[in-house]
Design a protein around this motif. Structure first.
Motif, PDB file in Angstrom:
ATOM      1  N   LEU A  57       0.800  -1.228   0.000  1.00  0.00           N
ATOM      2  CA  LEU A  57       0.000   0.000   0.000  1.00  0.00           C
ATOM      3  C   LEU A  57       0.830   1.274   0.000  1.00  0.00           C
ATOM      4  O   LEU A  57       0.347   2.326  -0.381  1.00  0.00           O
ATOM      5  N   MET A  58       2.097   1.179   0.418  1.00  0.00           N
ATOM      6  CA  MET A  58       2.888   2.403   0.517  1.00  0.00           C
ATOM      7  C   MET A  58       3.468   2.749  -0.854  1.00  0.00           C
ATOM      8  O   MET A  58       4.456   2.175  -1.287  1.00  0.00           O
ATOM      9  N   ARG A  59       2.841   3.714  -1.534  1.00  0.00           N
ATOM     10  CA  ARG A  59       3.260   4.050  -2.894  1.00  0.00           C
ATOM     11  C   ARG A  59       4.006   5.366  -2.969  1.00  0.00           C
ATOM     12  O   ARG A  59       4.681   5.641  -3.933  1.00  0.00           O
ATOM     13  N   LYS A  60       3.780   6.200  -1.976  1.00  0.00           N
ATOM     14  CA  LYS A  60       4.364   7.535  -2.064  1.00  0.00           C
ATOM     15  C   LYS A  60       5.769   7.541  -1.490  1.00  0.00           C
ATOM     16  O   LYS A  60       6.139   6.690  -0.694  1.00  0.00           O
ATOM     17  N   LYS A  61       6.513   8.504  -1.906  1.00  0.00           N
ATOM     18  CA  LYS A  61       7.778   8.803  -1.265  1.00  0.00           C
ATOM     19  C   LYS A  61       7.415   9.462   0.057  1.00  0.00           C
ATOM     20  O   LYS A  61       6.590  10.385   0.090  1.00  0.00           O
ATOM     21  N   ILE A  62       7.980   8.983   1.149  1.00  0.00           N
ATOM     22  CA  ILE A  62       7.656   9.573   2.442  1.00  0.00           C
ATOM     23  C   ILE A  62       8.276  10.967   2.526  1.00  0.00           C
ATOM     24  O   ILE A  62       9.454  11.142   2.224  1.00  0.00           O
ATOM     25  N   SER A  63       7.470  11.970   2.912  1.00  0.00           N
ATOM     26  CA  SER A  63       7.968  13.347   2.870  1.00  0.00           C
ATOM     27  C   SER A  63       8.590  13.784   4.189  1.00  0.00           C
ATOM     28  O   SER A  63       9.472  14.628   4.206  1.00  0.00           O
ATOM     29  N   SER A  64       8.129  13.201   5.290  1.00  0.00           N
ATOM     30  CA  SER A  64       8.685  13.603   6.589  1.00  0.00           C
ATOM     31  C   SER A  64      10.163  13.244   6.670  1.00  0.00           C
ATOM     32  O   SER A  64      10.562  12.109   6.428  1.00  0.00           O
ATOM     33  N   LYS A  65      10.965  14.241   7.012  1.00  0.00           N
ATOM     34  CA  LYS A  65      12.401  14.025   7.086  1.00  0.00           C
ATOM     35  C   LYS A  65      12.738  13.056   8.221  1.00  0.00           C
ATOM     36  O   LYS A  65      13.606  12.202   8.083  1.00  0.00           O
TER      37      LYS A  65
END
Lengths: 234, 99
Positions: free
Chosen positions: B24-32
């Motif tokens: 399900l995790m498709r996005k690049k995670i944005s939180s540093k």
């Protein structure tokens, strides 16, 4: 350098050898707990995990409830969620949903370790190679262990117990040599895990690893944040 | 209590914990923070799994310590995974013979 199927197979050889020795022990254990050879192999082929299977056989032997079985597996294996999340950030664009559904079956501690140590993006073919050979080692070891029992002399099976840990060290030590922040993570994780092991002996092995890893990785994320593409600022 | 229901429950739960985040995790995670955390988690997991368990892996702390020492030295010099892994085992075996 593209990660092809063959490279996956080659990288998977140490995993398969390590698995063979561990699952041989699992096969012996499962049959001693009253399972048949077929049942033992069936568990290994559908689960592909060491700690979870050992605990599962314990639940079966004790005639536990199905709920107890589900909760036990969830607690011990929840670390795979963290690993899956980490790997999801490292996938090649050819990783569509069917590939993801298939490859997720093979996320184990060792496959995760080898895959995340690759410098480039992960391809489905590479992952299939890695998983296939590990799967053969794991299932084959279980079969032989369950059938043959104690044919190997104890000093050999004892010495084989360290194989997988040796492989883990071969992954983390060169990384720690290159990066101070990784060295920091490794020391904090090892220290926390050792303290928990002796201070809270009733804590399951799965929780011990999860807590230690989260503490160490969170501390490093605060102290040594990572910039855009993997490089650390320190 | 049916053995195959037990196995189905085991396999089902184990597959779901692996499959859900990975698929399900498709996005690049944005939180540093989260990105840094996930960057460090492999090393943290491996270290926590290895220590202290490696010292109990052969059933004898002395042979395990010898195997660990061999692995640490060879890994430090960057030898391939399989060499390090088998040398650890070989060292534990040899030391087990001597003592």
């Amino acid at each position: 350098m593209r990660l092809c199927f063959r490279r996956g197979l080659i990288h998977g050889i140490p995993i398969a050898l390590g698995y063979f020795s561990v699952s041989f022990g699992f096969g012996i254990m499962a049959v001693r707990a009253g399972l048949t050879v077929i049942e033992a192999v069936c568990i290994s082929m559908t689960n592909l995990t060491s700690a979870g299977q050992a605990a599962g056989v314990g639940v079966i032997a004790a005639c536990g409830t199905y709920i107890e079985m589900a909760v036990t597996q969830l607690v011990i294996n929840i670390r795979y969620s963290l690993m899956g999340l980490s790997l999801s950030q490292k996938l090649d664009s050819s990783f569509n949903t069917p590939h993801r559904l298939a490859v997720s079956f093979g996320i184990t501690d060792e496959i995760f370790a080898v895959a995340s140590a690759q410098p480039s993006k992960l391809t489905p073919r590479y992952m299939y190679g890695l998983i296939l050979i590990a799967f053969i080692g794991w299932s084959g070891g279980t079969l032989l262990g369950a059938v043959a029992g104690n044919i190997l002399p104890a000093p050999i099976t004892d010495a084989m117990g360290i194989v997988l840990y040796g492989m883990f060290l071969a992954i983390i030590i060169p990384a720690a040599k290159k990066s101070r922040s990784v060295l920091f993570v490794i020391i904090i994780a090892a220290a926390t895990s050792t303290i928990l092991y002796y201070a809270l002996p009733s804590l399951s092995g799965g929780f011990q690893v999860i807590i230690s890893a989260v503490v160490a990785a969170a501390a490093a994320a605060v102290i040594f944040p990572v910039s855009e593409e993997g490089g650390e600022k320190s | 209590m049916n053995i195959f229901i037990y196995i189905a429950v085991m396999a089902g739960v184990t597959y779901l914990v692996r499959m859900i985040p990975f698929t399900l995790m498709r996005k690049k995670i944005s939180s540093k923070f989260l990105r840094s955390f996930l960057h460090y988690i492999p090393y943290a997991v491996l270290s926590a799994m290895t220590i202290p368990a490696i010292f109990y892996s052969t059933g004898d702390m002395i042979t395990a310590a010898a195997g660990t020492a061999a692995a640490v030295i060879l890994a430090y010099f960057g030898l391939p995974l399989i060499v390090v892994a088998l040398a650890a085992s070989g060292m534990a075996f040899i030391v087990g013979f001597i003592i």
